[in-house]
Write a protein that holds these residues in place. Structure first.
Motif, PDB file in Angstrom:
ATOM      1  N   GLU A  71       0.850  -1.190   0.000  1.00 25.84           N
ATOM      2  CA  GLU A  71       0.000   0.000   0.000  1.00 25.84           C
ATOM      3  C   GLU A  71       0.889   1.245   0.000  1.00 25.84           C
ATOM      4  OE1 GLU A  71      -3.424   1.859  -0.509  1.00 25.84           O
ATOM      5  OE2 GLU A  71      -3.266  -0.313  -0.326  1.00 25.84           O
ATOM      6  N   ILE A  72       0.819   1.979  -1.088  1.00 22.18           N
ATOM      7  CA  ILE A  72       1.635   3.186  -1.237  1.00 22.18           C
ATOM      8  C   ILE A  72       0.773   4.389  -0.858  1.00 22.18           C
ATOM      9  CG2 ILE A  72       2.764   4.656  -2.958  1.00 22.18           C
ATOM     10  CD1 ILE A  72       4.444   2.268  -2.373  1.00 22.18           C
ATOM     11  N   PRO A  73       1.282   5.279  -0.014  1.00 21.46           N
ATOM     12  CA  PRO A  73       0.491   6.435   0.408  1.00 21.46           C
ATOM     13  C   PRO A  73       0.176   7.378  -0.758  1.00 21.46           C
ATOM     14  CG  PRO A  73       2.662   6.426   1.481  1.00 21.46           C
ATOM     15  CD  PRO A  73       2.591   5.225   0.614  1.00 21.46           C
ATOM     16  N   LEU A  74      -0.934   8.079  -0.627  1.00 24.75           N
ATOM     17  CA  LEU A  74      -1.335   9.039  -1.657  1.00 24.75           C
ATOM     18  C   LEU A  74      -0.256  10.085  -1.899  1.00 24.75           C
ATOM     19  CD1 LEU A  74      -5.123   9.619  -0.919  1.00 24.75           C
ATOM     20  CD2 LEU A  74      -4.093   8.455  -2.882  1.00 24.75           C
ATOM     21  N   ALA A  75       0.473  10.451  -0.872  1.00 21.32           N
ATOM     22  CA  ALA A  75       1.530  11.450  -1.036  1.00 21.32           C
ATOM     23  C   ALA A  75       2.589  10.984  -2.035  1.00 21.32           C
ATOM     24  CB  ALA A  75       2.172  11.768   0.316  1.00 21.32           C
ATOM     25  N   PHE A  76       2.828   9.668  -2.099  1.00 24.55           N
ATOM     26  CA  PHE A  76       3.795   9.181  -3.085  1.00 24.55           C
ATOM     27  C   PHE A  76       3.298   9.465  -4.500  1.00 24.55           C
ATOM     28  CE2 PHE A  76       5.364   6.028  -6.079  1.00 24.55           C
ATOM     29  CZ  PHE A  76       6.723   6.289  -6.005  1.00 24.55           C
ATOM     30  N   PHE A 135      10.629  19.200  -9.890  1.00 24.57           N
ATOM     31  CA  PHE A 135      11.555  18.325  -9.178  1.00 24.57           C
ATOM     32  C   PHE A 135      11.820  18.770  -7.744  1.00 24.57           C
ATOM     33  CE2 PHE A 135      12.798  17.725 -13.721  1.00 24.57           C
ATOM     34  CZ  PHE A 135      12.236  16.471 -13.844  1.00 24.57           C
ATOM     35  N   TYR A 136      11.864  20.065  -7.518  1.00 23.02           N
ATOM     36  CA  TYR A 136      12.116  20.537  -6.157  1.00 23.02           C
ATOM     37  C   TYR A 136      10.912  20.247  -5.259  1.00 23.02           C
ATOM     38  CZ  TYR A 136      14.434  23.127  -2.503  1.00 23.02           C
ATOM     39  OH  TYR A 136      15.070  23.457  -1.339  1.00 23.02           O
ATOM     40  N   THR A 137       9.722  20.459  -5.782  1.00 27.32           N
ATOM     41  CA  THR A 137       8.498  20.153  -5.031  1.00 27.32           C
ATOM     42  C   THR A 137       8.395  18.650  -4.775  1.00 27.32           C
ATOM     43  OG1 THR A 137       7.441  22.013  -6.135  1.00 27.32           O
ATOM     44  CG2 THR A 137       5.986  20.459  -5.022  1.00 27.32           C
ATOM     45  N   CYS A 138       8.737  17.860  -5.788  1.00 30.65           N
ATOM     46  CA  CYS A 138       8.745  16.398  -5.649  1.00 30.65           C
ATOM     47  C   CYS A 138       9.706  15.989  -4.536  1.00 30.65           C
ATOM     48  CB  CYS A 138       9.163  15.764  -6.975  1.00 30.65           C
ATOM     49  SG  CYS A 138       9.431  13.984  -6.891  1.00 30.65           S
ATOM     50  N   HIS A 139      10.870  16.617  -4.485  1.00 32.96           N
ATOM     51  CA  HIS A 139      11.844  16.343  -3.426  1.00 32.96           C
ATOM     52  C   HIS A 139      11.214  16.554  -2.055  1.00 32.96           C
ATOM     53  CE1 HIS A 139      14.562  18.262  -0.477  1.00 32.96           C
ATOM     54  NE2 HIS A 139      15.306  17.204  -0.707  1.00 32.96           N
ATOM     55  N   ASP A 140      10.534  17.689  -1.879  1.00 30.27           N
ATOM     56  CA  ASP A 140       9.914  17.978  -0.581  1.00 30.27           C
ATOM     57  C   ASP A 140       8.852  16.944  -0.224  1.00 30.27           C
ATOM     58  OD1 ASP A 140      11.538  20.181  -0.331  1.00 30.27           O
ATOM     59  OD2 ASP A 140       9.998  21.629  -0.913  1.00 30.27           O
ATOM     60  N   THR A 141       8.022  16.588  -1.200  1.00 29.88           N
ATOM     61  CA  THR A 141       6.948  15.609  -0.973  1.00 29.88           C
ATOM     62  C   THR A 141       7.525  14.252  -0.581  1.00 29.88           C
ATOM     63  OG1 THR A 141       5.510  16.736  -2.551  1.00 29.88           O
ATOM     64  CG2 THR A 141       4.974  14.442  -2.046  1.00 29.88           C
ATOM     65  N   GLU A 158       3.343  12.587  -9.619  1.00 28.14           N
ATOM     66  CA  GLU A 158       2.743  13.612 -10.489  1.00 28.14           C
ATOM     67  C   GLU A 158       3.674  14.834 -10.586  1.00 28.14           C
ATOM     68  OE1 GLU A 158       0.115  15.232 -13.126  1.00 28.14           O
ATOM     69  OE2 GLU A 158       0.064  13.202 -12.315  1.00 28.14           O
ATOM     70  N   GLU A 159       4.221  15.254  -9.459  1.00 25.78           N
ATOM     71  CA  GLU A 159       5.150  16.391  -9.454  1.00 25.78           C
ATOM     72  C   GLU A 159       6.395  16.067 -10.285  1.00 25.78           C
ATOM     73  OE1 GLU A 159       3.682  17.846  -5.029  1.00 25.78           O
ATOM     74  OE2 GLU A 159       5.525  16.671  -5.216  1.00 25.78           O
ATOM     75  N   PHE A 160       6.920  14.865 -10.122  1.00 27.67           N
ATOM     76  CA  PHE A 160       8.086  14.432 -10.908  1.00 27.67           C
ATOM     77  C   PHE A 160       7.776  14.510 -12.397  1.00 27.67           C
ATOM     78  CE2 PHE A 160      10.908  11.617 -13.089  1.00 27.67           C
ATOM     79  CZ  PHE A 160      12.105  11.639 -12.387  1.00 27.67           C
ATOM     80  N   ASN A 161       6.647  13.911 -12.787  1.00 25.38           N
ATOM     81  CA  ASN A 161       6.287  13.850 -14.203  1.00 25.38           C
ATOM     82  C   ASN A 161       5.934  15.217 -14.777  1.00 25.38           C
ATOM     83  OD1 ASN A 161       6.846  11.127 -14.328  1.00 25.38           O
ATOM     84  ND2 ASN A 161       4.731  10.498 -14.050  1.00 25.38           N
ATOM     85  N   LEU A 184      13.660   9.946  -5.045  1.00 23.95           N
ATOM     86  CA  LEU A 184      14.001  11.281  -4.541  1.00 23.95           C
ATOM     87  C   LEU A 184      15.346  11.749  -5.088  1.00 23.95           C
ATOM     88  CD1 LEU A 184      13.370  13.447  -2.237  1.00 23.95           C
ATOM     89  CD2 LEU A 184      14.660  11.968  -0.744  1.00 23.95           C
ATOM     90  N   GLN A 185      16.347  10.876  -5.073  1.00 25.05           N
ATOM     91  CA  GLN A 185      17.670  11.260  -5.555  1.00 25.05           C
ATOM     92  C   GLN A 185      17.662  11.551  -7.051  1.00 25.05           C
ATOM     93  OE1 GLN A 185      19.791   7.896  -3.758  1.00 25.05           O
ATOM     94  NE2 GLN A 185      20.990   9.380  -2.605  1.00 25.05           N
ATOM     95  N   ILE A 186      16.907  10.790  -7.810  1.00 29.91           N
ATOM     96  CA  ILE A 186      16.824  11.067  -9.247  1.00 29.91           C
ATOM     97  C   ILE A 186      16.124  12.410  -9.478  1.00 29.91           C
ATOM     98  CG2 ILE A 186      15.790  10.307 -11.432  1.00 29.91           C
ATOM     99  CD1 ILE A 186      16.454   7.392 -10.446  1.00 29.91           C
ATOM    100  N   ALA A 187      15.073  12.694  -8.699  1.00 30.33           N
ATOM    101  CA  ALA A 187      14.394  13.996  -8.813  1.00 30.33           C
ATOM    102  C   ALA A 187      15.371  15.132  -8.523  1.00 30.33           C
ATOM    103  CB  ALA A 187      13.191  14.060  -7.870  1.00 30.33           C
ATOM    104  N   VAL A 188      16.167  14.998  -7.468  1.00 34.44           N
ATOM    105  CA  VAL A 188      17.133  16.042  -7.113  1.00 34.44           C
ATOM    106  C   VAL A 188      18.209  16.140  -8.196  1.00 34.44           C
ATOM    107  CG1 VAL A 188      18.857  16.784  -5.418  1.00 34.44           C
ATOM    108  CG2 VAL A 188      16.663  15.875  -4.653  1.00 34.44           C
ATOM    109  N   GLY A 189      18.626  15.010  -8.743  1.00 30.02           N
ATOM    110  CA  GLY A 189      19.595  15.027  -9.842  1.00 30.02           C
ATOM    111  C   GLY A 189      19.067  15.808 -11.036  1.00 30.02           C
TER     112      GLY A 189
END
Length: 138
Positions: free
Chosen positions: A4-9, A21-27, A14-17, A47-52
């Motif tokens: 079960e993956i949380p809705l926040a994931f 990327f910065y918002t995705c990092h925070d989430t 969605e933020e990543f796509n 998370l690391q790929i988003a920050v990259g």
């Protein structure tokens, strides 16, 4: 049965796509800090790929290469898919971009900035996207 993956994931996906990327990092960081294994390592890899990719958007070649590489290393454990995410495709797309960045070198990081535009491509590459696994009865 998938975990079960949380809705926040999914919000982070969605933020990543959307290349936020910065918002995705925070989430994802908030999820990662609270998670236990095996989810913790999975969140950290994404998370690391988003920050990259955020570093890439800021022309920080070294930060982009290091964090994308570390994220890929963590995600290999979840190959080919995890919790409804097509990890194989995500790893493949990210690996192709990382290899192109490494081959181009830091002095050519700006040539990758068109990737940050909607539908942008460079050398036939697009930014990685996080896709759901198709055909699992959802």
């Amino acid at each position: 049965m998938t975990e079960e993956i949380p809705l926040a994931f999914w919000q982070g996906v969605e933020e990543f796509n959307q290349q936020e990327f910065y918002t995705c990092h925070d989430t994802l960081e908030a999820l990662w800090m609270e998670a236990s294994e095996p989810e913790k390592k999975f969140y950290q890899g994404v998370l690391q790929i988003a920050v990259g990719l955020y570093h890439l958007s800021q022309k920080n070649w070294k930060g982009a290469v290091i964090l994308m590489g570390e994220g890929l290393g963590r995600l290999n454990y979840y190959y080919p898919d995890y919790s409804g995410i097509n990890v194989e495709q995500f790893i493949d797309e990210t690996s192709q971009l990382l290899k192109a960045l490494q081959n181009a070198g830091a002095e050519n990081v700006e040539t990758f900035l068109p990737l940050m535009q909607p539908q942008g491509t460079v050398q036939g590459l697009k930014l990685p996207k996080i896709q759901k696994v198709i055909g699992n009865g959802e």
